[in-house]
Enzyme design. Sequence first.
Site, PDB file in Angstrom:
ATOM      1  N   SER A   1       0.828  -1.198   0.000  1.00 32.61           N
ATOM      2  CA  SER A   1       0.000   0.000   0.000  1.00 32.61           C
ATOM      3  C   SER A   1       0.868   1.257   0.000  1.00 32.61           C
ATOM      4  O   SER A   1       1.660   1.454  -0.911  1.00 32.61           O
ATOM      5  CB  SER A   1      -0.969  -0.046   1.189  1.00 32.61           C
ATOM      6  OG  SER A   1      -2.000   0.882   1.016  1.00 32.61           O
TER       7      SER A   1
ATOM      8  N   ASP B   1      -8.706  -2.318  -7.179  1.00 34.75           N
ATOM      9  CA  ASP B   1      -8.121  -2.110  -5.863  1.00 34.75           C
ATOM     10  C   ASP B   1      -9.166  -1.573  -4.885  1.00 34.75           C
ATOM     11  O   ASP B   1      -9.739  -0.501  -5.084  1.00 34.75           O
ATOM     12  CB  ASP B   1      -6.948  -1.136  -5.976  1.00 34.75           C
ATOM     13  CG  ASP B   1      -6.202  -0.979  -4.675  1.00 34.75           C
ATOM     14  OD1 ASP B   1      -6.724  -0.316  -3.769  1.00 34.75           O
ATOM     15  OD2 ASP B   1      -5.086  -1.530  -4.562  1.00 34.75           O
TER      16      ASP B   1
ATOM     17  N   HIS C   1      -6.756  -5.607  -1.677  1.00 39.37           N
ATOM     18  CA  HIS C   1      -5.741  -4.591  -1.411  1.00 39.37           C
ATOM     19  C   HIS C   1      -4.695  -5.204  -0.492  1.00 39.37           C
ATOM     20  O   HIS C   1      -5.004  -5.581   0.629  1.00 39.37           O
ATOM     21  CB  HIS C   1      -6.369  -3.360  -0.755  1.00 39.37           C
ATOM     22  CG  HIS C   1      -5.406  -2.223  -0.554  1.00 39.37           C
ATOM     23  ND1 HIS C   1      -4.949  -1.452  -1.593  1.00 39.37           N
ATOM     24  CD2 HIS C   1      -4.814  -1.736   0.560  1.00 39.37           C
ATOM     25  CE1 HIS C   1      -4.126  -0.524  -1.126  1.00 39.37           C
ATOM     26  NE2 HIS C   1      -4.024  -0.684   0.181  1.00 39.37           N
TER      27      HIS C   1
END
Length: 422
Positions: free
Chosen positions: A201, A297, A364
């Site tokens: 991330s 995502d 994610h």
Amino acid sequence: MDGADESGRRPGLRLLWVSGLMGFLLCNWVDGFEDLNVTEHQFMDGYGFSTPPLMVGLTLIAGAASTGAVCLDGTLPGYHLHRGYGSGANSWLIHLEGGGWCNTIRTCVFRKKTPHGSSTHMENLIPFTGILSNRAEENPDFYNWNRVKLRYCDGASFSGDSQNEAKKLYFRGQRIWLAAMKDLMSKGMHYANQALLSGCSAGGLAAILHCDEFRELFPRTTRVKCLSDAGLFLDVIDVSGGRTLRHMFGGVVRLQQVGKMLPQACTSRLNPTLCFFPQHLIPLTKTPLFLLNAAYDSWQILASLAPDSADPHGYWQKCRLNYAYCSSSQIQFLQDFRKQMLNAVGGFSGSKRNGLFINSCFAHCQTERQDTWFAHNSPRIGNKGIAQSVGDWYFDRAEVKGIDCPYPCDKTCHNLVFRQSF
């Protein structure tokens, strides 16, 4: 064993593991919803492990303060290190923690009271799963490497360098990065014969930002590559026609003076905010890089494509929390997002040194979770899962350019579904 439970672990140790794990998950869950600019939503359903994972202790970087390398609140930064052994004794995996960004004084003040802004609030023990696991059956290529998780406490993907005296905020991400690398080099990383910089991330973005710097730490004879997991944040138009993420990134770049840390080859052509987006960084990255990303995502849907600010009437509320409730027009909007992602990596994928795994999932971060990284039912593109794809690319066993067919063709996804009560 006297006093041990059925698994051979003493009850006290099991209680310590449970307490540490629950504290870790809870802190990340609560922190994850402040303005939706913390990116670790995957904690809502855990790490996907079925057996107790390795729990690794926190090490504070004692010499960091002398260089001003401190967290938002001025405390020392830290990392979790589990030593390698055998064939992996001189191999190093550095994993950069994710956790969004703070783009205003208000959000940064909030953040410094959390593990993403202060080592005072960091968990002493965290689980090492997925790419950090110490078990060959869970992490076949990297299980016996020296594995490090560098904690994220600056709010600008380890790239800012400024401060705010009035609110006692220290934006020292770049200095934290340098202090951590210096400390790890002194602990044996200097002798690495192979190294991998990864991140999830906001940490995935940091892995791109620091990839070439990481390469320069080692001799040319050392195999050095980088992996960005869920770090391909796109500069795209949201459901209202605005650019929510560009606005957020603009605040981060200005507040934390990130511009001076970005590649001059980019900032000489574009404004610094645009150079914080990976689509403008990956063409400039010289070190071999692997991009792992979900085409849909889930964080970008929640916070960039269809945030509350761009959807005041709540038309996207159900869809963004559970793709099963998306209308045909909403699915088409998400298909267009996927096309923009594929366009962004078009030139990147043409290089033999780079790797790619873009699966058509609503997810994610897929490297830290055991169920998505390496398990019997892990996500696949064709006949190859994520861990095998990364390993094949890193060790040059095969060229990996995996791009999934569009939704709903992939039946191997571990899609995230969020609660509406947050």
